[in-house]
Design an enzyme around this catalytic site. Structure first.
Site, PDB file in Angstrom:
ATOM      1  N   THR A 157       0.952  -1.374   0.066  1.00 27.94           N
ATOM      2  CA  THR A 157      -0.013   0.042   0.208  1.00 27.94           C
ATOM      3  C   THR A 157       0.922   1.209   0.086  1.00 27.94           C
ATOM      4  OG1 THR A 157      -1.498  -1.284   1.366  1.00 27.94           O
ATOM      5  CG2 THR A 157      -1.883   1.125   1.001  1.00 27.94           C
ATOM      6  N   LYS A 163       3.440   3.125  18.303  1.00 31.88           N
ATOM      7  CA  LYS A 163       3.448   4.775  17.949  1.00 31.88           C
ATOM      8  C   LYS A 163       3.634   5.618  19.261  1.00 31.88           C
ATOM      9  CE  LYS A 163       0.637   3.985  13.934  1.00 31.88           C
ATOM     10  NZ  LYS A 163      -0.871   3.669  13.602  1.00 31.88           N
ATOM     11  N   ASP A 179      -0.525  -1.511  17.858  1.00 29.42           N
ATOM     12  CA  ASP A 179      -0.067  -0.579  16.881  1.00 29.42           C
ATOM     13  C   ASP A 179      -0.035   0.805  17.513  1.00 29.42           C
ATOM     14  OD1 ASP A 179       0.362   0.167  13.965  1.00 29.42           O
ATOM     15  OD2 ASP A 179      -1.294   1.434  14.654  1.00 29.42           O
ATOM     16  N   GLY A 201      -3.569   4.801   5.221  1.00 31.59           N
ATOM     17  CA  GLY A 201      -3.907   4.855   4.076  1.00 31.59           C
ATOM     18  C   GLY A 201      -2.758   5.093   3.081  1.00 31.59           C
ATOM     19  N   GLY A 241      -7.366  -0.890   3.040  1.00 34.70           N
ATOM     20  CA  GLY A 241      -5.852  -0.685   3.216  1.00 34.70           C
ATOM     21  C   GLY A 241      -5.513   0.142   4.478  1.00 34.70           C
ATOM     22  N   ILE A 256      -0.011  12.741   9.120  1.00 33.12           N
ATOM     23  CA  ILE A 256       0.269  14.099  10.148  1.00 33.12           C
ATOM     24  C   ILE A 256       1.696  14.154  10.412  1.00 33.12           C
ATOM     25  CG2 ILE A 256      -0.260  14.961  12.356  1.00 33.12           C
ATOM     26  CD1 ILE A 256      -2.867  13.104  12.275  1.00 33.12           C
ATOM     27  N   VAL A 282       4.354   7.097  12.476  1.00 30.09           N
ATOM     28  CA  VAL A 282       3.422   7.452  13.543  1.00 30.09           C
ATOM     29  C   VAL A 282       2.324   8.673  12.915  1.00 30.09           C
ATOM     30  CG1 VAL A 282       2.980   8.853  15.787  1.00 30.09           C
ATOM     31  CG2 VAL A 282       4.953   7.443  15.420  1.00 30.09           C
ATOM     32  N   GLY A 326       0.301   8.453  10.353  1.00 32.56           N
ATOM     33  CA  GLY A 326       0.076   8.429   8.814  1.00 32.56           C
ATOM     34  C   GLY A 326       0.647   9.754   8.185  1.00 32.56           C
TER      35      GLY A 326
HETATM   36  N1  HSE Z   1      -2.890   0.047  10.708  1.00 32.93           N
HETATM   37  C1  HSE Z   1      -2.425   1.445  11.110  1.00 32.93           C
HETATM   38  C2  HSE Z   1      -3.810   2.283  11.344  1.00 32.93           C
HETATM   39  C3  HSE Z   1      -1.985   1.931   9.786  1.00 32.93           C
HETATM   40  O1  HSE Z   1      -4.823   1.700  11.243  1.00 32.93           O
HETATM   41  O2  HSE Z   1      -3.585   3.439  11.769  1.00 32.93           O
HETATM   42  C4  HSE Z   1      -1.115   3.190  10.221  1.00 32.93           C
HETATM   43  O3  HSE Z   1      -0.079   3.019  10.898  1.00 32.93           O
END
Ligand code: HSE
Length: 435
Positions: free
Chosen positions: A14, A208, A204, A305, A190, A139, A135, A137
């Protein structure tokens, strides 16, 4: 223009494909901002024959092994988009640093487990270890903490850091859909990790948070110190109860520096409606930094994404092209302070407790006595709906909101309540956070 910056990308899923999309769309703009052309010269992925949309990779150096790519003389920057805290991702990042390549990674798990060690290795060679995409995405929170906020000693960093969980909680609340149904949709879009347990289990977010804590407080990354709870046990009923009481439920990562020690936790949280964090829905993330001089700062945007995450990778690429090489965690990795846990303290904001209470005389009194004995003060009580008299064992939903309370006291009280015979199922407890 000077010589091109040559990129080697390991992992064409992705995010990797997203990076190719941005370079194809904005090659000239990126070159102008980087001060030189930026080109992908080599790649590595699991499946060479997989179609990559409009991207023609035939002229690029191909490596089945990401470690071989990391060592290639044909690249200046190694971009790790494989994922995982060990195995090929770690081996390849180590190989890249050893062979003098700058590293860009979106791999929060790797950073949370080995961030300080990798940073020491990169910094010893004057190389970048950049991870804006790791961390939140798209931002730019890493850049904000590493550069924009250098004049502050933040005391608290918290927020929504997992797009998948926010998407699930939002859709459950707004559309009354089941957890499993919305999770499938988030995967198809995704957003989710290869193993979605990392998302819904809170890991996750913890990865972060561990990275943000280190950057914000200048301490060594400490993942094991984080108390982690996921969203698997959040019931639709809790989301509805919260809404009726004026709250939303979000999965938050919270890091607080009390001076005497640090607290890091990840858990579902009731947040009063109307705040920037409670109104951040869908796949969006929101990070709040409480700086001592800047005040409160809220950064909001798409946390997952292809394109948002790839947008963050581009920022790291341009920094390297411009020679803006900074210590990975803000201060040299050799100067990061030892991490110290804070002592237990009453949770500010209290707790939401949902009980399925037996509808018989004395039940409420019994609960109140257990809480009173544990010195837990009740702020409000709500009895929702009526017990069903036809049910085998009539119960009624009973919601309590406590005042600030030590978590350990609450846990002990809940264990007693569970054994006491007045509730039909395990109490559901969610922290309330005041900001
Ligand atoms: N799986 C993570 C989320 C992707 O949903 O935020 C981005 O780190």
């Amino acid at each position: 223009m000077t010589n091109a910056l040559r990129l080697g990308i390991a992992g064409l899923g992705t995010v990797g494909t997203g990076v190719l999309d941005i370079l194809a769309a904005h090659g000239d703009l990126v070159a102008a901002r980087a001060g030189k052309p930026v080109t992908v010269t080599a790649v590595s992925a699991r499946n060479k024959s997989k179609p990559r949309g409009k991207h023609d990779l035939s002229g690029l150096e191909w490596h089945d092994d990401p470690v071989a790519l990391a060592k290639s003389a044909g690249i200046d920057v190694f971009i790790e988009l494989i994922g995982g805290d060990s195995g090929p991702a770690k081996d390849a990042v180590e190989a890249a640093i050893a062979s003098g390549k700058h590293v860009i990674t979106a791999n929060k798990a790797l950073l949370a487990h080995h961030g300080a060690t990798l940073a020491r290795a990169a910094e010893a060679k004057g190389l970048a270890l950049n991870f804006e995409a790791a961390v939140a995405g798209g931002i730019p929170v890493i850049k904000a903490l590493r550069e924009g906020l250098v004049g502050n000693a933040p005391k608290r960093v918290f927020g929504i850091m997992n797009g998948t969980c926010n998407y699930i909680l939002t859709k459950m609340g707004m559309e009354g859909r089941s957890f499993a149904d919305v999770l499938k949709e988030a995967q198809a879009l995704g957003y989710a990790e290869a193993d979605p347990t990392f998302d819904v289990g809170g890991f996750d977010t913890a990865h972060k948070l561990a990275v943000l804590t280190s950057l914000a407080f200048g301490t060594e990354v400490n993942l094991p110190a984080i108390k982690i709870e996921g969203i698997e046990n959040v019931a639709l009923a809790d989301i509805r109860n919260a809404a009726e009481l004026g709250y939303k439920i979000k999965l938050l990562g919270v890091a607080v520096n009390y001076g005497s020690g640090i607290e890091q936790r990840v858990h579902p949280t009731l947040i009063q409606r109307g705040s920037p964090v409670s109104e951040t829905d869908d796949v969006f993330n929101a990070i709040v930094v409480k700086g001592d001089f800047v005040g409160d700062l809220v950064l909001e945007g798409r946390g997952a994404g292809a394109h948002p995450t790839a947008s963050a990778v581009l920022s790291d690429i341009v920094d390297i092209a411009r020679g803006n090489i900074r210590p990975a965690f803000g201060v040299p990795a050799t100067a990061l302070k030892k991490y110290k846990d804070s002592s237990p303290r009453a949770h500010e904001g209290g707790f939401y407790v949902a009980l399925e209470l037996a509808d018989k005389p004395g039940a409420v009194a019994a609960i109140a006595t257990i809480l009173g004995d544990a010195k837990i003060s009740i702020e409000s009580i709500v009895q929702r709906g009526k017990a069903d008299p036809t049910a085998e064992r009539a119960t009624a939903p009973f919601i309590l909101i406590t005042h600030d309370t030590l978590e350990e006291s609450l846990k002990q009280a809940m264990a007693k309540i569970e054994k006491d015979g007045h509730v039909a199922s395990k109490p559901r407890v969610i922290r309330i956070e005041r900001f």
